[in-house]
Design a protein around this motif. Structure first.
Motif, short mmCIF file in Angstrom:
data_model
loop_
_atom_site.label_atom_id
_atom_site.label_comp_id
_atom_site.label_asym_id
_atom_site.label_seq_id
_atom_site.Cartn_x
_atom_site.Cartn_y
_atom_site.Cartn_z
N THR A 185 36.36 37.30 29.07
CA THR A 185 35.05 36.97 29.62
C THR A 185 35.10 36.92 31.15
OG1 THR A 185 35.48 34.59 29.46
CG2 THR A 185 34.38 35.64 27.60
N ARG A 186 33.95 37.13 31.74
CA ARG A 186 33.77 36.98 33.18
C ARG A 186 33.08 35.65 33.43
NH1 ARG A 186 36.04 38.97 37.80
NH2 ARG A 186 34.56 39.00 39.54
N VAL A 187 33.76 34.73 34.09
CA VAL A 187 33.23 33.39 34.36
C VAL A 187 32.70 33.34 35.78
CG1 VAL A 187 33.80 30.94 34.53
CG2 VAL A 187 34.80 32.32 32.70
N SER A 188 31.51 32.79 35.95
CA SER A 188 30.88 32.70 37.26
C SER A 188 30.60 31.24 37.61
CB SER A 188 29.58 33.50 37.28
OG SER A 188 29.83 34.87 37.04
N PHE A 189 30.67 30.94 38.89
CA PHE A 189 30.36 29.61 39.41
C PHE A 189 28.86 29.36 39.32
CE2 PHE A 189 29.41 27.13 43.45
CZ PHE A 189 29.72 25.91 42.90
N ALA A 194 42.19 36.87 36.49
CA ALA A 194 42.38 38.00 37.39
C ALA A 194 41.02 38.45 37.92
CB ALA A 194 43.08 39.15 36.65
N ASP A 195 41.03 39.49 38.77
CA ASP A 195 39.79 40.05 39.33
C ASP A 195 38.95 38.96 40.00
OD1 ASP A 195 40.55 42.53 38.25
OD2 ASP A 195 39.55 42.06 36.35
N LEU A 196 39.57 38.23 40.92
CA LEU A 196 38.90 37.10 41.56
C LEU A 196 37.88 37.58 42.58
CD1 LEU A 196 42.03 34.88 42.31
CD2 LEU A 196 40.75 35.07 40.17
N LEU A 207 42.49 28.87 45.72
CA LEU A 207 41.50 29.90 45.96
C LEU A 207 40.18 29.42 45.39
CD1 LEU A 207 43.65 32.92 44.73
CD2 LEU A 207 43.18 32.35 47.11
N LEU A 208 39.13 29.47 46.18
CA LEU A 208 37.80 29.13 45.69
C LEU A 208 37.09 30.44 45.34
CD1 LEU A 208 36.70 26.29 48.11
CD2 LEU A 208 37.26 26.10 45.69
N CYS A 209 36.59 30.50 44.11
CA CYS A 209 36.06 31.76 43.59
C CYS A 209 34.61 31.62 43.15
CB CYS A 209 36.89 32.22 42.39
SG CYS A 209 38.64 32.48 42.77
N ARG A 210 33.86 32.70 43.35
CA ARG A 210 32.54 32.80 42.75
C ARG A 210 32.62 33.25 41.30
NH1 ARG A 210 31.60 35.00 47.90
NH2 ARG A 210 30.11 33.80 49.15
N ALA A 211 33.69 34.01 41.00
CA ALA A 211 33.84 34.53 39.63
C ALA A 211 35.26 35.02 39.44
CB ALA A 211 32.84 35.66 39.37
N PHE A 212 35.66 35.09 38.17
CA PHE A 212 36.94 35.68 37.80
C PHE A 212 36.87 36.12 36.35
CE2 PHE A 212 37.57 30.96 37.52
CZ PHE A 212 37.63 30.85 36.15
N THR A 213 37.83 36.94 35.96
CA THR A 213 37.94 37.40 34.58
C THR A 213 39.07 36.66 33.90
OG1 THR A 213 37.09 39.59 35.13
CG2 THR A 213 38.33 39.39 33.07
N VAL A 214 38.81 36.10 32.73
CA VAL A 214 39.82 35.37 31.96
C VAL A 214 40.72 36.36 31.24
CG1 VAL A 214 40.23 33.67 30.15
CG2 VAL A 214 38.25 33.43 31.67
N VAL A 215 42.02 36.21 31.43
CA VAL A 215 42.99 37.09 30.79
C VAL A 215 43.50 36.47 29.50
CG1 VAL A 215 45.22 38.25 31.04
CG2 VAL A 215 43.67 38.08 33.00
#
Length: 242
Positions: free
Chosen positions: A22-26, A73-75, A87-95
């Protein structure tokens, strides 16, 4: 690869829930709502600046023992806090989901074993730990820390957040036994653990977490001596060999 630690749903400011692939977003509104619950007053609803989903480059840098740990990954970065490798992220992909004990290092499952038994520590077990001799624990603990510092590690301890977690769960277990184990701190008056037997038991847990969770820093004989009080009462963990 980086790591995202989830503590509980109330402190998860993203969507959807982490699942591999999944792609998780803030979600800023979730953070604002949490602040309003905490302060019991309306929070500033201006656009969020440097808030986001906190990701650690190294699992052992996670500051609190998580309820779940995810490799991501894919931060999509907001801004890095490189002094702590956050790292502060707007989104990332769960591996994938990985064992939570990785926050205590490659042998964190042994530290987790100590923590699990500490959570349900009884008065009889605390008395048994306190009654055992602790000769050698202090110099061995100092030697372990000295060898760890020589390697110029960046994480907070040889077993990550396991030691701060132990302090908390010892206090929780003692509270379950009774308030008579606590007394006011001399400096600020807050209630702290005061019972001598429980304090000695806490030191035994601390020594065992270091000996079992960071075994490469001492010899097998030294590790056995450092963990002896704990293993005498609880035995040794039945964990996979590495």
């Amino acid at each position: 690869m980086s790591f995202f630690a989830l503590y509980d749903a109330e402190h998860f400011y993203g969507e959807p829930e982490p699942v591999p692939g999944t792609r998780v977003s803030f979600v800023p509104d979730k953070l604002i709502a949490a602040r309003e619950r905490r302060t019991v007053r309306p929070a500033d609803r201006q656009p969020v600046g440097d808030e986001g989903l906190m990701v650690n480059e190294i699992a052992a840098d996670v500051a609190l023992w998580p309820s779940s740990l995810w490799r991501v990954a894919d931060l999509e970065l907001m801004r890095p806090l490189m002094s702590y490798r956050w790292l502060l992220c707007r989104a990332f992909t769960v591996v994938e989901q990985v064992p939570t004990w990785l926050v205590a290092g490659p042998h964190g499952d042994a530290a987790e074993w100590v923590i699990a038994r500490t959570r349900t520590l009884t008065a009889a077990q605390a008395d048994a730990l306190a009654a055992l001799p602790d000769e050698g624990e202090e110099p061995l603990t100092q030697a372990l820390w000295a060898r760890w510092r020589q390697n110029r590690h960046h994480t907070g301890s040889p077993v990550g957040c396991a030691l701060t977690t132990l302090n908390r769960v010892v206090a929780e277990a003692a509270h379950d036994v009774g308030p008579h184990l606590f007394g006011p701190d001399e400096e600020d008056g807050v209630e702290v653990l005061k019972d001598p037997a429980w304090l000695r038991a806490s030191r035994a847990a601390y020594a065992a977490a270091l000996a079992l969770g960071a075994p490469d820093l001492l010899t097998p004989q030294e590790n056995a001596a450092l963990a002896r009080r704990w293993t005498t009462v609880f035995g040794s963990p039945d964990l996979p060999r590495r």
